[in-house]
Design a protein around this motif. Structure first.
Motif, PDB file in Angstrom:
ATOM      1  N   GLU A  42       0.813  -1.218   0.000  1.00 16.21           N
ATOM      2  CA  GLU A  42       0.000   0.000   0.000  1.00 16.21           C
ATOM      3  C   GLU A  42       0.854   1.280   0.000  1.00 16.21           C
ATOM      4  O   GLU A  42       0.647   2.159  -0.858  1.00 16.21           O
ATOM      5  N   PRO A  43       1.849   1.435   0.904  1.00 12.15           N
ATOM      6  CA  PRO A  43       2.675   2.658   0.848  1.00 12.15           C
ATOM      7  C   PRO A  43       3.525   2.752  -0.412  1.00 12.15           C
ATOM      8  O   PRO A  43       3.773   3.851  -0.933  1.00 12.15           O
ATOM      9  N   ILE A  44       3.974   1.585  -0.926  1.00 12.18           N
ATOM     10  CA  ILE A  44       4.759   1.603  -2.173  1.00 12.18           C
ATOM     11  C   ILE A  44       3.903   2.129  -3.324  1.00 12.18           C
ATOM     12  O   ILE A  44       4.347   2.947  -4.145  1.00 12.18           O
ATOM     13  N   THR A  45       2.649   1.676  -3.399  1.00  8.06           N
ATOM     14  CA  THR A  45       1.730   2.118  -4.450  1.00  8.06           C
ATOM     15  C   THR A  45       1.480   3.621  -4.348  1.00  8.06           C
ATOM     16  O   THR A  45       1.435   4.332  -5.355  1.00  8.06           O
ATOM     17  N   ARG A  46       1.331   4.113  -3.099  1.00 12.16           N
ATOM     18  CA  ARG A  46       1.112   5.548  -2.901  1.00 12.16           C
ATOM     19  C   ARG A  46       2.313   6.357  -3.381  1.00 12.16           C
ATOM     20  O   ARG A  46       2.165   7.412  -4.011  1.00 12.16           O
ATOM     21  N   VAL A  48       4.445   5.515  -5.732  1.00 15.11           N
ATOM     22  CA  VAL A  48       4.447   5.492  -7.208  1.00 15.11           C
ATOM     23  C   VAL A  48       3.421   6.479  -7.758  1.00 15.11           C
ATOM     24  O   VAL A  48       3.677   7.205  -8.726  1.00 15.11           O
ATOM     25  N   GLU A  49       2.223   6.503  -7.127  1.00 14.68           N
ATOM     26  CA  GLU A  49       1.191   7.434  -7.582  1.00 14.68           C
ATOM     27  C   GLU A  49       1.641   8.875  -7.400  1.00 14.68           C
ATOM     28  O   GLU A  49       1.373   9.740  -8.250  1.00 14.68           O
ATOM     29  N   ASN A  50       2.327   9.162  -6.295  1.00 15.50           N
ATOM     30  CA  ASN A  50       2.818  10.526  -6.061  1.00 15.50           C
ATOM     31  C   ASN A  50       3.887  10.920  -7.072  1.00 15.50           C
ATOM     32  O   ASN A  50       3.969  12.083  -7.483  1.00 15.50           O
ATOM     33  N   ILE A  51       4.720   9.953  -7.462  1.00 15.77           N
ATOM     34  CA  ILE A  51       5.727  10.227  -8.502  1.00 15.77           C
ATOM     35  C   ILE A  51       5.032  10.646  -9.804  1.00 15.77           C
ATOM     36  O   ILE A  51       5.451  11.581 -10.491  1.00 15.77           O
ATOM     37  N   GLU A  52       3.923   9.966 -10.124  1.00 14.55           N
ATOM     38  CA  GLU A  52       3.165  10.293 -11.335  1.00 14.55           C
ATOM     39  C   GLU A  52       2.611  11.721 -11.250  1.00 14.55           C
ATOM     40  O   GLU A  52       2.682  12.488 -12.213  1.00 14.55           O
ATOM     41  N   VAL A  53       2.077  12.088 -10.074  1.00 13.03           N
ATOM     42  CA  VAL A  53       1.540  13.437  -9.879  1.00 13.03           C
ATOM     43  C   VAL A  53       2.652  14.475 -10.018  1.00 13.03           C
ATOM     44  O   VAL A  53       2.468  15.540 -10.625  1.00 13.03           O
ATOM     45  N   ILE A  54       3.837  14.161  -9.449  1.00 12.39           N
ATOM     46  CA  ILE A  54       4.977  15.087  -9.546  1.00 12.39           C
ATOM     47  C   ILE A  54       5.385  15.289 -11.002  1.00 12.39           C
ATOM     48  O   ILE A  54       5.683  16.410 -11.435  1.00 12.39           O
TER      49      ILE A  54
END
Length: 329
Positions: A42-46, A48-54
């Motif tokens: 779960e934290p790893i997925t978050r 990765v998602e934040n990297i996409e937003v950045i």
């Protein structure tokens, strides 16, 4: 990350159900393993998602900087020669043009349109027909060659003066949120009788007279209250009212019914006897009576002549003409 998580759960299920490597676990332990794997990913997925937003934010910042650093360019409409009188002779001399300075739209194009002559530009989509009319109006400047109006290079002519003598009708004319009369006059001093004559000449009388307020009827922005054909009729009335020395019609009757088109065609024929006229049409039946047809293919002139000459030559135009009538059948 989602794939890895699900693969991990699948491996645990497979090992435990089939007792691989001698593993024998109770259902409760299996459930705990699956829960822990979900909590691990779960934290790893978050992240990765934040990297996409950045990454998306970085792209947006780059676009903002591009907008801030872009140099504004406004046309200088008043620099150059003021035209006193226009006869309407247009000459292209070895014209090369590209929108991006790489892919040439026109390649060494040369032709002459004499005063009062009517010509048609013919060719498949992308051959450069509309580009030629844009260049005559100086919406773009050419990279090589010359475009002359009455022997004067149009680069030396004041844009406002140049465009005053050119009337152009497109497939989708712009209608302002003003009255029909004001849309036809376009701030030019003109009496109502002249406006009405232009409406009659454009065969738009029936349409305008059926409006609640006639010529005083206020149109919606972009003419959304009227059909495409009605907007084209107003565009014809506008161009007939202003009486420019050069007419450019780019698929101008595409949305008009056959009967109205025949009426407008008569009006055009009357005017084109005195004015320089340029037609762009995919319906080849509308251009058979012009003085000269220029056939374009891939940015080059491949044929030039009147309708009978080109049809009898058996060349590119003849194939287009035959294909047009086969499509009608």
């Amino acid at each position: 990350m989602t794939i890895l998580e699900n693969v991990g759960i699948a491996i645990i299920m497979w090992v435990c159900v089939y007792h691989v490597f001698g593993v024998d676990m109770e259902v409760g332990y299996i459930y705990i393993f699956i829960t822990y794997i979900k909590q691990l990913f779960e934290p790893i997925t978050r992240i990765v998602e934040n990297i996409e937003v950045i990454e998306e934010a970085t792209v947006s910042v780059d676009k903002v900087y591009n907008i801030l650093e872009k140099e504004e360019h406004l046309e200088d409409l008043n620099e150059g020669i003021e035209l006193k009188e226009v006869k309407g002779k247009i000459e292209f001399k070895n014209v090369w043009f590209s929108y991006d300075n790489e892919n040439w739209i026109l390649k060494d194009v040369s032709f002459v349109i004499n005063p009062g002559e009517s010509i048609a530009l013919v060719g498949k989509t992308g051959s450069g027909k509309t580009t030629i009319t844009n260049l005559i109006n100086r919406f773009y400047d050419i990279q090589q060659g010359e475009i002359l109006l009455d022997g004067i290079n149009i680069k030396n002519i004041k844009k406002k003066s140049l465009r005053k003598y050119i009337g152009i009708i497109l497939q989708d004319p712009f209608i302002f949120a003003k009255s029909i009369k004001e849309n036809i006059k376009l701030n030019k001093s003109m009496i109502d009788e002249d406006v009405q004559n232009a409406i009659d000449l454009a065969s738009a009388s029936e349409f305008v007279n059926n409006l609640p307020n006639g010529m005083e009827e206020i149109a919606n922005e972009r003419g959304n209250s009227y059909s495409a054909g009605q907007k084209q009729l107003l565009a014809f009335a506008r161009i007939f009212a202003h009486k420019p020395e050069i007419f450019i019609l780019d698929e101008a009757t595409a949305n008009i019914d056959t009967y109205t088109e025949s009426l407008i065609q008569r009006s055009i024929e009357k005017i084109s006897k005195e004015k320089t006229s340029i037609f762009i049409a995919h319906r080849l039946s509308t251009i058979v009576n012009v003085d000269k047809i220029i056939v374009l293919d891939n940015g080059k002139i491949v044929e030039e002549g009147n309708h009978l000459k080109l049809v009898n030559s058996g060349g590119y135009y003849s194939k287009l003409y035959n294909a047009y009538y086969e499509s009608l059948v």
